[in-house]
Design a protein around this motif. Structure first.
Motif, PDB file in Angstrom:
ATOM      1  N   CYS A  72       0.835  -1.205   0.000  1.00  9.91           N
ATOM      2  CA  CYS A  72       0.000   0.000   0.000  1.00  9.91           C
ATOM      3  C   CYS A  72       0.869   1.254   0.000  1.00  9.91           C
ATOM      4  O   CYS A  72       1.862   1.331   0.717  1.00  9.91           O
ATOM      5  CB  CYS A  72      -0.917  -0.008   1.228  1.00  9.91           C
ATOM      6  N   MET A  75      -1.814   4.596   3.603  1.00 11.19           N
ATOM      7  CA  MET A  75      -2.633   3.958   4.627  1.00 11.19           C
ATOM      8  C   MET A  75      -3.285   5.003   5.523  1.00 11.19           C
ATOM      9  O   MET A  75      -2.665   6.020   5.856  1.00 11.19           O
ATOM     10  CB  MET A  75      -1.787   3.005   5.475  1.00 11.19           C
ATOM     11  N   GLY A  92      -8.577   0.204  13.038  1.00 13.26           N
ATOM     12  CA  GLY A  92      -8.664  -0.143  11.635  1.00 13.26           C
ATOM     13  C   GLY A  92      -7.575   0.562  10.836  1.00 13.26           C
ATOM     14  O   GLY A  92      -7.176   1.676  11.163  1.00 13.26           O
ATOM     15  N   ARG A  94      -6.856   1.359   6.769  1.00 13.48           N
ATOM     16  CA  ARG A  94      -7.432   1.295   5.425  1.00 13.48           C
ATOM     17  C   ARG A  94      -6.378   1.698   4.395  1.00 13.48           C
ATOM     18  O   ARG A  94      -5.670   2.687   4.572  1.00 13.48           O
ATOM     19  CB  ARG A  94      -8.645   2.217   5.325  1.00 13.48           C
ATOM     20  N   CYS A  95      -6.273   0.912   3.320  1.00 11.56           N
ATOM     21  CA  CYS A  95      -5.389   1.246   2.202  1.00 11.56           C
ATOM     22  C   CYS A  95      -6.208   1.955   1.134  1.00 11.56           C
ATOM     23  O   CYS A  95      -7.268   1.476   0.733  1.00 11.56           O
ATOM     24  CB  CYS A  95      -4.747  -0.012   1.625  1.00 11.56           C
ATOM     25  N   ASN A  96      -5.719   3.096   0.689  1.00 12.37           N
ATOM     26  CA  ASN A  96      -6.424   3.873  -0.333  1.00 12.37           C
ATOM     27  C   ASN A  96      -5.878   3.652  -1.740  1.00 12.37           C
ATOM     28  O   ASN A  96      -6.603   3.823  -2.722  1.00 12.37           O
ATOM     29  CB  ASN A  96      -6.359   5.364   0.021  1.00 12.37           C
ATOM     30  N   PRO A 100      -7.299  -0.961  -2.946  1.00  9.91           N
ATOM     31  CA  PRO A 100      -7.928  -0.744  -1.639  1.00  9.91           C
ATOM     32  C   PRO A 100      -8.073  -2.038  -0.836  1.00  9.91           C
ATOM     33  O   PRO A 100      -8.382  -3.093  -1.391  1.00  9.91           O
ATOM     34  CB  PRO A 100      -9.299  -0.158  -2.001  1.00  9.91           C
ATOM     35  N   TRP A 101      -7.840  -1.924   0.467  1.00 11.63           N
ATOM     36  CA  TRP A 101      -8.131  -3.002   1.400  1.00 11.63           C
ATOM     37  C   TRP A 101      -8.273  -2.402   2.791  1.00 11.63           C
ATOM     38  O   TRP A 101      -7.859  -1.274   3.048  1.00 11.63           O
ATOM     39  CB  TRP A 101      -7.075  -4.115   1.395  1.00 11.63           C
ATOM     40  N   THR A 102      -8.862  -3.161   3.694  1.00 12.34           N
ATOM     41  CA  THR A 102      -9.021  -2.730   5.091  1.00 12.34           C
ATOM     42  C   THR A 102      -8.690  -3.903   6.000  1.00 12.34           C
ATOM     43  O   THR A 102      -9.103  -5.035   5.745  1.00 12.34           O
ATOM     44  CB  THR A 102     -10.465  -2.261   5.370  1.00 12.34           C
ATOM     45  N   THR A 103      -7.918  -3.627   7.031  1.00 13.12           N
ATOM     46  CA  THR A 103      -7.589  -4.653   8.009  1.00 13.12           C
ATOM     47  C   THR A 103      -7.730  -4.061   9.403  1.00 13.12           C
ATOM     48  O   THR A 103      -7.826  -2.836   9.568  1.00 13.12           O
ATOM     49  CB  THR A 103      -6.157  -5.190   7.795  1.00 13.12           C
ATOM     50  N   TYR A 104      -7.743  -4.925  10.406  1.00  9.83           N
ATOM     51  CA  TYR A 104      -7.910  -4.479  11.790  1.00  9.83           C
ATOM     52  C   TYR A 104      -6.821  -5.102  12.653  1.00  9.83           C
ATOM     53  O   TYR A 104      -6.442  -6.266  12.457  1.00  9.83           O
ATOM     54  CB  TYR A 104      -9.290  -4.886  12.320  1.00  9.83           C
TER      55      TYR A 104
END
Length: 237
Positions: A72, A75, A92, A94-96, A100-104
């Motif tokens: 990414c 972020m 959280g 988030r990758c822009n 795109p992806w989101t992880t926690y």
């Protein structure tokens, strides 16, 4: 000779078949987002969120699982909806871009420091002085929101309701003569470059001068502004 050549080609094909999954796995691992970068982004975000508390924060981020995430370039950490700062919490990331992806990630946070409790029972309407408070040491993150950490902030304040001895004193349990009270009508001044627009609204919460408060306008719109006094909320456009 022909038989030997065929055997060599067969062996080469078998070796390639064995090495292909390994090469693919190595390529996938090489293209994965470094977990350290995710942890650092979450840690920096929590540092910002804890900056308002008087003390040195301690932040521990559980190792993120990032092997399934693509690299990414940008972020953005965030607090999941409904989550507030607490000792054990989720952040959280988030990758822009580019994909795109989101992880926690899970984090453990603490801010050792001093807060204040009522040194004796404080009756509703009573004016407070620093002598009405007693210091306690503890983790400031685990305290109720708005717990008093500076005894001088209670000067000129009155108790909105009874505060029992030993109970942490919170800003929401105090009133200032210039505080906005929930349900009261206030004037809203919206300030822009060279102009001021005034309207009326109803405060949706209690707030002291200098604090943010939400106000519902006559049209039903909810806006946020800074309390200037008991009857005035100011919005910067």
């Amino acid at each position: 000779m022909k038989t030997s050549a065929r055997r060599l080609r067969a062996r080469a094909a078998c070796l390639a078949a064995l090495l292909l999954p390994l090469a693919a796995a190595q390529a996938q691992e090489a293209a994965a987002q470094p977990s350290e970068a995710i942890a650092l982004a979450a840690q920096a975000y929590l540092q910002e969120q804890l900056a308002s508390l008087p003390g040195q924060p301690s932040i521990a981020i559980d190792p993120p699982r990032a092997e399934h995430l693509t690299p990414c370039d940008a972020m953005s950490p965030f607090m999941p909806s409904g989550i507030r700062l607490r000792s054990r919490m989720t952040v959280g990331v988030r990758c822009n871009a580019p994909k795109p992806w989101t992880t926690y990630v899970q984090a453990t946070v603490s801010v050792p420091g001093q807060y204040y409790v009522a040194s004796r029972m404080i009756a509703a309407g009573q004016a407070l002085t620093p002598n009405d408070l007693a210091p306690r040491d503890g983790d400031l993150v685990s305290l109720p929101p708005g717990a008093i950490t500076n005894p001088q902030t209670v000067v000129g304040m009155t108790a909105a309701y009874r505060i029992n001895a030993g109970q942490p004193v919170r800003g929401s349990s105090l009133r200032n003569a210039q505080s906005v009270l929930r349900g009261t009508n206030v004037r809203i001044n919206a300030r822009g470059a060279g102009f001021v627009v005034s309207s009326e609204g109803q405060a949706l919460d209690n707030a002291a001068p200098g604090a943010m408060v939400q106000v519902r306008t006559a049209s039903g719109q909810v806006v946020s502004g800074v309390v200037r006094n008991a009857g005035l909320v100011e919005i910067q456009l």
